[in-house]
Design an enzyme around this catalytic site. Structure first.
Site, PDB file in Angstrom:
ATOM      1  N   GLN A  40       0.793  -1.220   0.000  1.00  0.00           N
ATOM      2  CA  GLN A  40       0.000   0.000   0.000  1.00  0.00           C
ATOM      3  C   GLN A  40       0.830   1.277   0.000  1.00  0.00           C
ATOM      4  O   GLN A  40       0.337   2.326  -0.394  1.00  0.00           O
ATOM      5  CB  GLN A  40      -0.959  -0.018   1.191  1.00  0.00           C
ATOM      6  N   HIS A  60      -2.277  -4.612 -12.573  1.00  0.00           N
ATOM      7  CA  HIS A  60      -1.780  -4.499 -13.950  1.00  0.00           C
ATOM      8  C   HIS A  60      -2.688  -5.230 -14.943  1.00  0.00           C
ATOM      9  O   HIS A  60      -2.864  -4.783 -16.070  1.00  0.00           O
ATOM     10  CB  HIS A  60      -0.349  -5.047 -14.047  1.00  0.00           C
ATOM     11  N   ASP A  73       2.144   1.186  -8.262  1.00  0.00           N
ATOM     12  CA  ASP A  73       3.517   1.076  -8.783  1.00  0.00           C
ATOM     13  C   ASP A  73       4.460   2.025  -8.046  1.00  0.00           C
ATOM     14  O   ASP A  73       5.621   1.703  -7.795  1.00  0.00           O
ATOM     15  CB  ASP A  73       3.552   1.397 -10.287  1.00  0.00           C
ATOM     16  N   ARG A  98       4.064  -0.230  12.908  1.00  0.00           N
ATOM     17  CA  ARG A  98       3.708  -1.530  12.343  1.00  0.00           C
ATOM     18  C   ARG A  98       3.791  -1.429  10.816  1.00  0.00           C
ATOM     19  O   ARG A  98       3.100  -0.606  10.206  1.00  0.00           O
ATOM     20  CB  ARG A  98       2.278  -1.906  12.762  1.00  0.00           C
ATOM     21  N   HIS A 143       1.057  -9.464   4.624  1.00  0.00           N
ATOM     22  CA  HIS A 143      -0.092  -8.561   4.528  1.00  0.00           C
ATOM     23  C   HIS A 143      -0.619  -8.591   3.089  1.00  0.00           C
ATOM     24  O   HIS A 143      -0.544  -7.608   2.362  1.00  0.00           O
ATOM     25  CB  HIS A 143       0.312  -7.142   4.953  1.00  0.00           C
ATOM     26  N   ASN A 187      -1.919 -10.963   8.418  1.00  0.00           N
ATOM     27  CA  ASN A 187      -2.893  -9.902   8.632  1.00  0.00           C
ATOM     28  C   ASN A 187      -4.288 -10.314   8.165  1.00  0.00           C
ATOM     29  O   ASN A 187      -4.464 -10.728   7.016  1.00  0.00           O
ATOM     30  CB  ASN A 187      -2.474  -8.652   7.839  1.00  0.00           C
ATOM     31  N   GLU A 188      -5.254 -10.195   9.033  1.00  0.00           N
ATOM     32  CA  GLU A 188      -6.682 -10.331   8.710  1.00  0.00           C
ATOM     33  C   GLU A 188      -7.026 -11.557   7.869  1.00  0.00           C
ATOM     34  O   GLU A 188      -7.367 -11.434   6.690  1.00  0.00           O
ATOM     35  CB  GLU A 188      -7.177  -9.065   7.994  1.00  0.00           C
ATOM     36  N   ASN A 328      -7.762  -6.005  14.667  1.00  0.00           N
ATOM     37  CA  ASN A 328      -8.117  -4.855  13.837  1.00  0.00           C
ATOM     38  C   ASN A 328      -9.616  -4.629  13.968  1.00  0.00           C
ATOM     39  O   ASN A 328     -10.394  -5.584  13.873  1.00  0.00           O
ATOM     40  CB  ASN A 328      -7.802  -5.119  12.359  1.00  0.00           C
ATOM     41  N   TYR A 330     -12.802  -1.647  12.912  1.00  0.00           N
ATOM     42  CA  TYR A 330     -13.182  -0.373  12.299  1.00  0.00           C
ATOM     43  C   TYR A 330     -14.615   0.046  12.617  1.00  0.00           C
ATOM     44  O   TYR A 330     -14.893   1.205  12.850  1.00  0.00           O
ATOM     45  CB  TYR A 330     -13.014  -0.443  10.772  1.00  0.00           C
ATOM     46  N   GLU A 402      -5.005  -2.221  14.296  1.00  0.00           N
ATOM     47  CA  GLU A 402      -5.548  -1.257  13.322  1.00  0.00           C
ATOM     48  C   GLU A 402      -6.849  -0.694  13.853  1.00  0.00           C
ATOM     49  O   GLU A 402      -7.680  -1.419  14.381  1.00  0.00           O
ATOM     50  CB  GLU A 402      -5.870  -1.899  11.962  1.00  0.00           C
TER      51      GLU A 402
HETATM   52  C1  NOJ Z   1      -7.433  -3.542   6.859  1.00  0.00           C
HETATM   53  C2  NOJ Z   1      -6.227  -3.880   6.078  1.00  0.00           C
HETATM   54  O1  NOJ Z   1      -5.318  -4.573   6.894  1.00  0.00           O
HETATM   55  C3  NOJ Z   1      -5.554  -2.701   5.419  1.00  0.00           C
HETATM   56  O2  NOJ Z   1      -4.719  -3.184   4.430  1.00  0.00           O
HETATM   57  C4  NOJ Z   1      -6.589  -1.726   4.895  1.00  0.00           C
HETATM   58  O3  NOJ Z   1      -6.002  -0.661   4.221  1.00  0.00           O
HETATM   59  C5  NOJ Z   1      -7.423  -1.236   6.051  1.00  0.00           C
HETATM   60  N1  NOJ Z   1      -8.131  -2.358   6.608  1.00  0.00           N
HETATM   61  C6  NOJ Z   1      -8.415  -0.151   5.720  1.00  0.00           C
HETATM   62  O4  NOJ Z   1      -9.316  -0.566   4.780  1.00  0.00           O
END
Ligand code: NOJ
Length: 516
Positions: A40, A60, A73, A98, A143, A187-188, A328, A330, A402
């Site tokens: 990212q 791509h 990129d 992290r 990740h 991750n997740e 994580n 949200y 997160e």
């Molecule tokens: C979880 C993910 O781990 C991360 O890659 C993503 O950008 C965030 N959520 C926000 O959407």
């Protein structure tokens, strides 16, 4: 007398507990930091020997995979700008950063036959730069950016990935474990399997719901356990670090008193599938998940459940394989199930995760606090989640890895400030009730490639100007507010930063090399 009362009031008004307070203290032992992931932010997708990952391949091969038809990129160019990233972390005064390792930057063939020196050097430099300023590296080994080569071999649906991942993890421990004391295996898992293999939303966008996602689930659990056991047996003693998994758990709340079962099922399908095998005393997938998928599979005329079984040996291999829980979080959802839900799912004849789960969910419009609905605001759900985890899993220490808010990117991001204050306050409520929280991480340090949203959703404490080729980073209001939270270890709901003063490095706050 008056002075005594005012001192008492002042002391009370900055204590930890008491939801109604405008100023709350944050326990000093809680580590505060920020996060990113390799794909990212790094860019340099094919530089210095790095090969293609599934994420590179997707952006791509499907030019408009992302809403804004962008790719990563160059992204935030952190491969070249990591010193500025560390400077930003110093400006904030964080305890840790992290970030994740790009598998193909370190192992270009996907396997440990060839280790790419330039890739190793990059991470080594980043780690050294962090430690130079007493910022702990918290490293996510995986990740989502799997080597494309391994995807051609089936990726996370191929059981051999347990070995492939284990080999990569061992390389990472050997290369960086002398300096890295916090490892996150994967991750997740839910998002990786459900959105990566069961939908078109994240790489590799397999879109085989109810089948590929469940194959992935089993392999992810075993691969995570492999990483844990390798660290435990071969490295822990002399490296003295800790290793854990990061699971995303959004909270599903019953819409009404008739919907408890629907909410329980949704929580178990969306994240219990991973927490239960690792954290529960009995291990294995949650009974309800096994049962519902088995029943649906039989109805569909299949000879065995689409969720592959875990043998008793595998159950034991996975159970207990995390030192703490990386979490994580949200947002939350309301869950329900009624006659029309049954009818709707009844019409889905093929494999489907949603039909297997059988619960509907939604977010009421009044949870929206910003101009977009990218992250809906329901901090009470965070409190409920942390409380549930406390009871369900023997109050395991939780590292929030997160938490963050997406919007369209203004520098004055009052919506994000409101969000962080609400969620931190909910976390403090949970701590007051006894939840064992050891760390908190904002997602994200800076704007980054937000998977299917590309750069159309911004989620950073720092804004990245993608229209300027030097990709300058500018702190948002939320960065000023977070800095003050870290500096004072208090959550002051009314603090207004002076944004005319540039955010600068304050040596008094950036010199704690703290451990859990
Ligand atoms: C979880 C993910 O781990 C991360 O890659 C993503 O950008 C965030 N959520 C926000 O959407």
């Amino acid at each position: 007398m008056f002075t005594v009362i005012s001192i008492l009031l002042a002391l009370c008004s900055s204590s930890l507990c008491g939801t109604a307070q405008n100023v709350r203290s944050i326990p000093k032992h809680i580590l505060l930091g920020a996060a990113s992931s390799a794909f990212q932010v790094e860019g340099a997708w094919n530089i210095d020997g790095k090969t293609e990952s599934i994420a590179d391949h997707l952006v791509h091969s499907q030019k408009c995979y992302a809403k804004d038809c962008s790719n990563a990129d160059v992204a935030a160019n952190s491969y070249y700008m990591y010193k500025r990233d560390v400077e930003m972390l110093r400006e904030l005064g964080v305890d840790f950063y992290r970030f994740s390792l790009s598998w193909t930057r370190i192992l270009p063939t996907g396997f440990p036959d060839k280790v790419n020196e330039a890739g190793v050097q990059y991470y080594s430099n980043l780690i050294d730069e962090l430690l130079k300023y007493k910022i702990q590296p918290v490293v996510t080994i995986f990740h989502w950016d799997l080597p494309q080569k391994l995807q051609q071999l089936g990726g996370w649906t191929n059981p051999h990935i347990v070995n492939w991942y284990g080999d990569f993890a061992r390389v990472a421990f050997s290369l960086f474990g002398d300096r890295v004391k916090y490892w996150i295996t994967i991750n997740e898992p839910h998002q990786l399997c459900h959105y990566g293999y069961g939908s078109p939303y994240i790489p590799p966008a397999m879109n085989l719901t109810g089948e590929a996602d469940y194959l992935c689930s089993k392999n992810v659990l075993l691969a995570h356990a492999r990483g844990y056991h390798i660290y435990d047996k071969e490295f822990r003693l002399w490296q003295e670090g800790m290793i854990f998994i990061t699971i995303n758990a959004e909270w599903f709340e019953p819409e009404s008193e008739h919907d408890y079962e629907a909410a329980i099922d949704a929580n178990q399908f969306w994240w219990g599938l991973y927490t239960h095998p690792i954290l529960s005393r009995s291990g294995d997938y949650p009974e309800i998940v096994k049962h519902r998928i088995a029943v649906m599979s039989t109805k569909q005329g299949l000879l065995r459940s689409r969720l592959p079984e875990l043998s008793s040996e595998e159950i034991n291999y996975i159970r207990g394989t995390t030192d703490i829980l990386g979490l994580n979080h949200y947002t939350s959802y309301l869950a329900y199930r009624n006659a029309s839900t049954e009818e709707y799912y009844g019409n889905i004849t093929g494999p489907s995760f949603d039909a297997d789960c059988g619960a509907m969910n939604y977010q009421p419009g009044d949870w929206q606090i910003g101009e977009t609905n990218a992250t809906m605001y329901a901090p009470w759900g965070f409190y409920k989640l942390l409380t549930f985890i406390r009871f369900e899993y023997d109050n395991i220490p939780v590292f929030i890895t997160e938490n963050g808010f997406g919007n369209s990117g203004a520098l004055i991001d009052d919506d994000r400030v409101l969000y962080y204050r609400g969620y931190l306050s909910a976390m403090l409520d949970a701590i007051c009730d006894g939840s064992h929280i050891v760390g908190y991480t904002t997602w994200s340090l800076m704007d980054s490639f937000e998977w299917p949203n590309g750069y159309s959703i911004r989620i950073g404490l720092y804004q990245v100007d993608y229209n300027n080729t030097s990709l300058p980073r500018t702190p948002r209001k939320s960065a000023y507010v977070y800095k003050e939270i870290i500096r004072s270890r208090t959550l002051d709901m009314n603090y207004e930063p002076d944004m005319t003063i540039p955010l600068s490095v304050d040596n008094s706050t950036s010199n704690r090399l703290t451990h859990i």
